[in-house]
Motif scaffolding. Structure first.
Motif, PDB file in Angstrom:
ATOM      1  N   MET A 241      13.012  -7.635  20.594  1.00 48.75           N
ATOM      2  CA  MET A 241      11.665  -7.262  20.249  1.00 48.75           C
ATOM      3  C   MET A 241      11.047  -8.383  19.431  1.00 48.75           C
ATOM      4  N   SER A 242       9.768  -8.496  19.590  1.00 52.64           N
ATOM      5  CA  SER A 242       9.065  -9.536  18.834  1.00 52.64           C
ATOM      6  C   SER A 242       8.515  -8.954  17.529  1.00 52.64           C
ATOM      7  N   TYR A 243       8.036  -9.822  16.699  1.00 51.01           N
ATOM      8  CA  TYR A 243       7.433  -9.431  15.428  1.00 51.01           C
ATOM      9  C   TYR A 243       6.275  -8.468  15.665  1.00 51.01           C
ATOM     10  N   ASP A 244       5.445  -8.775  16.659  1.00 50.52           N
ATOM     11  CA  ASP A 244       4.289  -7.920  16.952  1.00 50.52           C
ATOM     12  C   ASP A 244       4.721  -6.520  17.354  1.00 50.52           C
ATOM     13  N   ASP A 245       5.780  -6.417  18.162  1.00 53.34           N
ATOM     14  CA  ASP A 245       6.276  -5.108  18.577  1.00 53.34           C
ATOM     15  C   ASP A 245       6.733  -4.289  17.378  1.00 53.34           C
ATOM     16  N   LEU A 246       7.450  -4.932  16.464  1.00 52.49           N
ATOM     17  CA  LEU A 246       7.931  -4.222  15.286  1.00 52.49           C
ATOM     18  C   LEU A 246       6.785  -3.749  14.403  1.00 52.49           C
ATOM     19  N   LYS A 247       5.733  -4.534  14.302  1.00 49.55           N
ATOM     20  CA  LYS A 247       4.581  -4.133  13.501  1.00 49.55           C
ATOM     21  C   LYS A 247       3.874  -2.935  14.132  1.00 49.55           C
ATOM     22  N   VAL A 248       3.807  -2.881  15.452  1.00 48.45           N
ATOM     23  CA  VAL A 248       3.204  -1.734  16.132  1.00 48.45           C
ATOM     24  C   VAL A 248       4.032  -0.482  15.862  1.00 48.45           C
ATOM     25  N   ILE A 249       5.355  -0.600  15.918  1.00 49.37           N
ATOM     26  CA  ILE A 249       6.233   0.537  15.645  1.00 49.37           C
ATOM     27  C   ILE A 249       6.079   1.007  14.200  1.00 49.37           C
ATOM     28  N   GLU A 250       6.014   0.077  13.263  1.00 50.35           N
ATOM     29  CA  GLU A 250       5.820   0.430  11.858  1.00 50.35           C
ATOM     30  C   GLU A 250       4.474   1.114  11.646  1.00 50.35           C
ATOM     31  N   ALA A 251       3.438   0.614  12.279  1.00 52.71           N
ATOM     32  CA  ALA A 251       2.108   1.217  12.149  1.00 52.71           C
ATOM     33  C   ALA A 251       2.103   2.633  12.722  1.00 52.71           C
ATOM     34  N   TYR A 252       2.785   2.831  13.854  1.00 52.59           N
ATOM     35  CA  TYR A 252       2.872   4.157  14.445  1.00 52.59           C
ATOM     36  C   TYR A 252       3.536   5.133  13.472  1.00 52.59           C
ATOM     37  N   GLY A 253       4.652   4.739  12.885  1.00 49.16           N
ATOM     38  CA  GLY A 253       5.339   5.598  11.923  1.00 49.16           C
ATOM     39  C   GLY A 253       4.481   5.903  10.710  1.00 49.16           C
ATOM     40  N   PHE A 254       3.753   4.911  10.229  1.00 51.93           N
ATOM     41  CA  PHE A 254       2.874   5.096   9.079  1.00 51.93           C
ATOM     42  C   PHE A 254       1.746   6.082   9.406  1.00 51.93           C
ATOM     43  N   LEU A 255       1.096   5.875  10.536  1.00 52.40           N
ATOM     44  CA  LEU A 255      -0.006   6.767  10.913  1.00 52.40           C
ATOM     45  C   LEU A 255       0.493   8.174  11.234  1.00 52.40           C
ATOM     46  N   ARG A 256       1.670   8.269  11.823  1.00 54.34           N
ATOM     47  CA  ARG A 256       2.263   9.586  12.100  1.00 54.34           C
ATOM     48  C   ARG A 256       2.561  10.311  10.791  1.00 54.34           C
ATOM     49  N   SER A 257       3.034   9.581   9.788  1.00 50.98           N
ATOM     50  CA  SER A 257       3.293  10.182   8.483  1.00 50.98           C
ATOM     51  C   SER A 257       2.016  10.730   7.858  1.00 50.98           C
ATOM     52  N   ILE A 258       0.937   9.996   7.998  1.00 52.30           N
ATOM     53  CA  ILE A 258      -0.346  10.460   7.467  1.00 52.30           C
ATOM     54  C   ILE A 258      -0.799  11.722   8.204  1.00 52.30           C
ATOM     55  N   ALA A 259      -0.708  11.706   9.533  1.00 52.00           N
ATOM     56  CA  ALA A 259      -1.166  12.836  10.342  1.00 52.00           C
ATOM     57  C   ALA A 259      -0.323  14.086  10.097  1.00 52.00           C
ATOM     58  N   ASP A 260       1.006  13.924   9.993  1.00 53.94           N
ATOM     59  CA  ASP A 260       1.904  15.064   9.823  1.00 53.94           C
ATOM     60  C   ASP A 260       2.048  15.499   8.365  1.00 53.94           C
ATOM     61  N   GLY A 261       1.800  14.583   7.460  1.00 52.32           N
ATOM     62  CA  GLY A 261       2.011  14.872   6.052  1.00 52.32           C
ATOM     63  C   GLY A 261       3.473  14.814   5.647  1.00 52.32           C
ATOM     64  N   THR A 262       4.328  14.226   6.504  1.00 53.38           N
ATOM     65  CA  THR A 262       5.745  14.067   6.196  1.00 53.38           C
ATOM     66  C   THR A 262       6.145  12.608   6.405  1.00 53.38           C
ATOM     67  N   SER A 263       7.229  12.223   5.760  1.00 53.41           N
ATOM     68  CA  SER A 263       7.690  10.849   5.866  1.00 53.41           C
ATOM     69  C   SER A 263       8.449  10.631   7.165  1.00 53.41           C
TER      70      SER A 263
END
Length: 59
Positions: free
Chosen positions: A1-23
């Motif tokens: 995986m490239s750096y860009d791919d990892l940043k997209v995955i991290e952003a997805y987890g961050f936004l999912r945490s905001i939407a769900d209210g869980t870590s």
């Protein structure tokens, strides 16, 4: 995986945490356990002996 791919995955987890209210991902407890393990590794390397980790906190 490239750096860009990892940043997209991290952003997805961050936004999912905001939407769900869980870590979704590593938290403070994970950071604490990592620090305890690294400390034990350093002490073990210095003495040449086994070093026990403190028990993990239960939720």
């Amino acid at each position: 995986m490239s750096y860009d791919d990892l940043k997209v995955i991290e952003a997805y987890g961050f936004l999912r945490s905001i939407a769900d209210g869980t870590s979704h991902g590593a938290g403070l407890d994970d950071a604490l356990r990592s620090a305890e393990a690294l400390d034990a590794i350093g002490r073990s390397a210095g003495t040449g002996a086994w070093v026990s980790l403190p028990p993990a906190a239960r939720p």
